[in-house]
Structure formats: C-alpha cells, structure tokens
Design a protein around this motif. Structure first.
Motif, PDB file in Angstrom:
ATOM      1  N   TRP A 103       0.847  -1.199   0.000  1.00 22.25           N
ATOM      2  CA  TRP A 103       0.000   0.000   0.000  1.00 22.25           C
ATOM      3  C   TRP A 103       0.884   1.251   0.000  1.00 22.25           C
ATOM      4  O   TRP A 103       0.616   2.212  -0.734  1.00 22.25           O
TER       5      TRP A 103
ATOM      6  N   GLY B 273       2.354   1.670  -3.420  1.00 22.34           N
ATOM      7  CA  GLY B 273       1.344   2.270  -4.296  1.00 22.34           C
ATOM      8  C   GLY B 273       1.208   3.756  -4.051  1.00 22.34           C
ATOM      9  O   GLY B 273       1.032   4.545  -4.988  1.00 22.34           O
TER      10      GLY B 273
ATOM     11  N   TYR C 174       1.399   6.204  -7.072  1.00 24.14           N
ATOM     12  CA  TYR C 174       0.143   6.797  -7.523  1.00 24.14           C
ATOM     13  C   TYR C 174      -0.192   8.131  -6.874  1.00 24.14           C
ATOM     14  O   TYR C 174      -0.919   8.928  -7.459  1.00 24.14           O
TER      15      TYR C 174
END
Length: 171
Positions: free
Chosen positions: A141, A144, A148
């Motif tokens: 996570w 990411g 992102y």
C-alpha cells in the motif's frame, strides 16, 4: 522546465532501474509476492490433507524462490529510493516501505530456517506467514502511495496525456 527535468525521483539512477516512466521495481516485486502467497496456500492445504509432505516441501521451495526474488526487487527498489529527495513525504514513505520489506524478508528467512528440519507444516510457520503477508500488504500500500500519489518514477502528466489523444480516422 518539465517535471522530468525538475523532479529527480522521476528519472532513473541507471538504466538498470528501468527507463523513464517505466521502472523495473514494481514488476520485480511480483516474484516474492506471488511465491509467498503460493507458499501460504500450500501451508493451508498441507494442514488439511492426510500427507502434508509434498505441500511442506513446495512451501519451503516457494519461500526460497521468494527470498531470491526479493534480492532482485530490493536492489531495484534501492536504485529508485536513491533518487528521492531527503526530508520529503515521499522519502519518509519510501523509508517505511523499505523497512517493512526488510522485516518481511527477515521473517521469511526465519520461516525457511524453521522448515529445513521437517517435512511437516509448522503451525508457527503458518502464523509467521500470515502476519508476514499482512505486513507485506501494508508495505505494498505504501509502495502504491509512492507511485500513484507522489508519482515516484511515474512519467509526467503531460507525457501520460499522450495516451488519451484521439487519433484521427483514416480516410
């Protein structure tokens, strides 16, 4: 100036890290993640079948494959990490991501040690595996978030926009 020129974390440290906008670290992490998830599945199956030996051996081999794959993933991740400016949100997130991954690798190394003397599925190994996968999920996570949310090693938005330009119909 473009984002690529002003943000060092977008450019690769070396071609070994992957070209601009296409880092190799995210693809390399699929090796340990896949191997360790499969190892956990083998553990669960080994706990419910009459003869756990083939599943115990398979799980042990998969843990080893994951550890070998993690060396590649860690090396590529460090190449990306070295380009992130210090004392930024992305650097603290990357440090936490890296630290969690080192903890997970240590846990799987311990599990491999636990399993070398038995062809059984050690319940301690299954618990370590489940906890390790939870920690690995948290680390993923954070990875990411680096890509992102903070755009580490992601191409500039103007470059990304090229993929959404409509092509004219051929006549």
């Amino acid at each position: 100036m473009t984002d690529q020129e002003t943000r060092p974390d977008k450019r690769p440290l070396t071609p070994l890290a992957g070209p601009y906008g296409h880092p190799f670290h995210p693809i390399a992490v699929t090796i340990p993640i896949g191997a360790w998830i499969a190892s956990f599945v083998f553990d669960i199956i080994g706990l419910i079948v009459a003869d756990p030996t083939p599943y115990a051996v398979g799980s042990r081999v998969l843990i080893g494959i994951g550890l070998v794959g993690s060396v590649l993933a860690i090396g590529l991740g460090i190449l990306d990490y070295m380009k992130i400016p210090d004392r930024t949100r992305s650097s603290s997130t990357a440090t936490m991501h890296m630290g969690l991954n080192f903890v997970v690798c240590g846990a799987y190394l311990f599990q491999l040690f636990l399993r070398t003397s038995t062809d059984d599925i050690p319940i301690t190994g299954v618990i370590f595996s489940a906890v390790s996968l939870l920690v690995l999920s948290l680390s993923g996570w954070l990875g990411g978030k680096l890509a992102y949310r903070y755009g580490v090693r992601v191409a500039h938005e103007s470059k990304q926009a090229e993929g959404y330009v409509l092509r004219r119909a051929r006549r």
